[in-house]
Design a protein around this motif. Sequence first.
Motif, short mmCIF file in Angstrom:
data_model
loop_
_atom_site.label_atom_id
_atom_site.label_comp_id
_atom_site.label_asym_id
_atom_site.label_seq_id
_atom_site.Cartn_x
_atom_site.Cartn_y
_atom_site.Cartn_z
N MET A 61 0.85 -1.19 0.00
CA MET A 61 0.00 0.00 0.00
C MET A 61 0.89 1.25 0.00
N PRO A 62 0.70 2.18 -0.95
CA PRO A 62 1.55 3.36 -0.99
C PRO A 62 1.25 4.30 0.16
N VAL A 63 2.28 5.01 0.61
CA VAL A 63 2.07 6.01 1.63
C VAL A 63 1.38 7.21 1.01
N SER A 64 0.68 7.96 1.85
CA SER A 64 -0.01 9.15 1.35
C SER A 64 0.09 10.25 2.37
N GLY A 65 0.00 11.47 1.90
CA GLY A 65 -0.02 12.62 2.79
C GLY A 65 1.26 12.80 3.58
N LEU A 66 2.41 12.47 3.00
CA LEU A 66 3.67 12.66 3.71
C LEU A 66 3.92 14.14 3.95
N PRO A 67 4.43 14.48 5.14
CA PRO A 67 4.75 15.89 5.41
C PRO A 67 5.99 16.32 4.65
N ASP A 68 6.25 17.63 4.66
CA ASP A 68 7.49 18.12 4.07
C ASP A 68 8.68 17.42 4.72
N PHE A 69 9.68 17.12 3.92
CA PHE A 69 10.92 16.56 4.43
C PHE A 69 11.75 17.75 4.92
N ARG A 70 11.73 17.99 6.23
CA ARG A 70 12.27 19.23 6.77
C ARG A 70 13.74 19.45 6.39
N LEU A 71 14.54 18.41 6.48
CA LEU A 71 15.96 18.55 6.17
C LEU A 71 16.15 18.96 4.72
N GLU A 72 15.45 18.28 3.81
CA GLU A 72 15.64 18.57 2.39
C GLU A 72 15.09 19.95 2.02
N VAL A 73 14.00 20.36 2.66
CA VAL A 73 13.47 21.70 2.41
C VAL A 73 14.49 22.76 2.85
N HIS A 74 15.06 22.55 4.04
CA HIS A 74 16.04 23.51 4.56
C HIS A 74 17.29 23.55 3.69
N LEU A 75 17.83 22.38 3.35
CA LEU A 75 19.03 22.37 2.52
C LEU A 75 18.73 22.82 1.09
N GLY A 76 17.51 22.57 0.62
CA GLY A 76 17.15 23.07 -0.69
C GLY A 76 17.22 24.59 -0.75
N ARG A 77 16.92 25.24 0.37
CA ARG A 77 17.01 26.70 0.44
C ARG A 77 18.44 27.18 0.58
N TRP A 78 19.27 26.47 1.37
CA TRP A 78 20.54 27.03 1.79
C TRP A 78 21.80 26.30 1.32
N GLU A 79 21.72 25.01 0.98
CA GLU A 79 22.94 24.24 0.75
C GLU A 79 23.83 24.85 -0.32
N PHE A 80 23.25 25.31 -1.40
CA PHE A 80 24.05 25.85 -2.50
C PHE A 80 24.01 27.38 -2.56
N ALA A 81 23.19 27.98 -1.71
CA ALA A 81 23.11 29.44 -1.66
C ALA A 81 24.08 30.02 -0.64
N ALA A 82 24.30 29.31 0.45
CA ALA A 82 25.20 29.78 1.50
C ALA A 82 26.65 29.55 1.11
N ARG A 83 27.55 30.30 1.76
CA ARG A 83 28.98 30.19 1.43
C ARG A 83 29.63 28.97 2.07
N HIS A 84 29.12 28.54 3.24
CA HIS A 84 29.79 27.49 3.99
C HIS A 84 28.78 26.43 4.42
N HIS A 85 28.97 25.22 3.92
CA HIS A 85 28.07 24.10 4.26
C HIS A 85 28.72 23.33 5.40
N LEU A 86 28.42 23.73 6.64
CA LEU A 86 29.09 23.16 7.80
C LEU A 86 28.28 22.02 8.43
N THR A 87 27.23 21.60 7.76
CA THR A 87 26.40 20.52 8.30
C THR A 87 26.34 19.34 7.34
N ALA A 88 27.31 19.26 6.42
CA ALA A 88 27.29 18.21 5.40
C ALA A 88 27.31 16.83 6.03
N SER A 89 26.50 15.94 5.49
CA SER A 89 26.36 14.59 6.06
C SER A 89 27.23 13.57 5.35
N ASP A 90 28.02 14.00 4.38
CA ASP A 90 28.84 13.07 3.61
C ASP A 90 30.31 13.36 3.82
#
Length: 380
Positions: A1-30
């Motif tokens: 059964m597929p999932v439905s109504g998933l909330p925003d993925f908070r981490l990806e929304v936040h990094l989508g805004r800032w990861e490549f816009a900010a000068r320093h990515h100090l929270t990188a997970s890789d």
Amino acid sequence: MPVSGLPDFRLEVHLGRWEFAARHHLTASDAESLSVAEVLGEEGLAELGALRLGYTPTWGTDPLREAVAATYAEVAPDDVLVFAGAEEAMFWALQELVGPGEHAIVTVPNYQSMETVTLGTGAAVSGLPLDPARGWALDLDLLASLLRPETRLVAVNFPNNPTGAVPDPGTFRALVALCEQRGVRLFSDEVYRGLEARPESALPQAADLSPTALSLGVMSKAYGLPGLRIGWLACRDRALLGRLETRKHYTSICSSAPSELIATAALRRGAEIRARNRAIIDANLPVFAAFFAEWPGLFAWAPPQAGCVCFPRYLGDDGVETFCRELVEQAGVVLLPASIFASALAPVPADRFRIGVGRAAPEPALAALADFLRSRATGG
């Protein structure tokens, strides 16, 4: 059964805004990435240049599955199913493993999709909180108390994101044994395995210990190759993998041929690449420790036990959410505040932030952070 109504993925929304816009990515997970040429060398580059860009097998190419299986003790190539990153694998596996009328247990804190996808299946879900007072320790007695007759799944992530915690190998073996004794499927997210501060603390892999457990792996974290988008599930229950393969038909169908070729080459050099990444982390940790030692009134620093992320405390009166927001807006330095890792299943300390220690040359980012802190202290 597929999932439905998933909330925003908070981490990806936040990094989508800032990861490549900010000068320093100090929270990188890789870990620090490599170039294609560094992975392949001249001979491999020639092979890549001759590669025809057709479809690949849904299961993954034979050479890639053989290279993945070689990283396990008991897993054979036919026990490996390749996915487009770890996220696709997690998305389908959790839906296959549990559903309405059943019960699952998930470690907290966690990578959000492990929790929200499981909740989205309609199953009842309990949180298994790691204890921050004991170094984010795993409590097996608490896990046993949470098990129900209808429990079908225990999902864990070690080394843990965001805390960098890892249980000792004996505790992990006891976890696997408990799940087997109770007839519960174990889903083990092991994407940071290979980046342990002490090599002897590396956990055995769940798929090696149990014929029913699933081990999740990916090229993104310990290997530092997220641009490949290659992940996998290892499980000796081939009927289960067969069902997951049919689910994959609805998403990626198959992986990129160049990515599979490069991932195969990287896995064949896996010990070398992981050692290189551990060396970067080892060199970085004294730099981070020295930085935070200069600000004892603002931070309580503790390095990761394994992996390349950790979850230190922010002690400032303004709170970690305000601190992280003003830091990125005014100084261009990205950190992830505790709210990104909030859970519906169990409390997550609200004074924490995730920081990454796996990228090379963190000094400019830390200098920008120090300038920001001095400016605030002087009212500048």
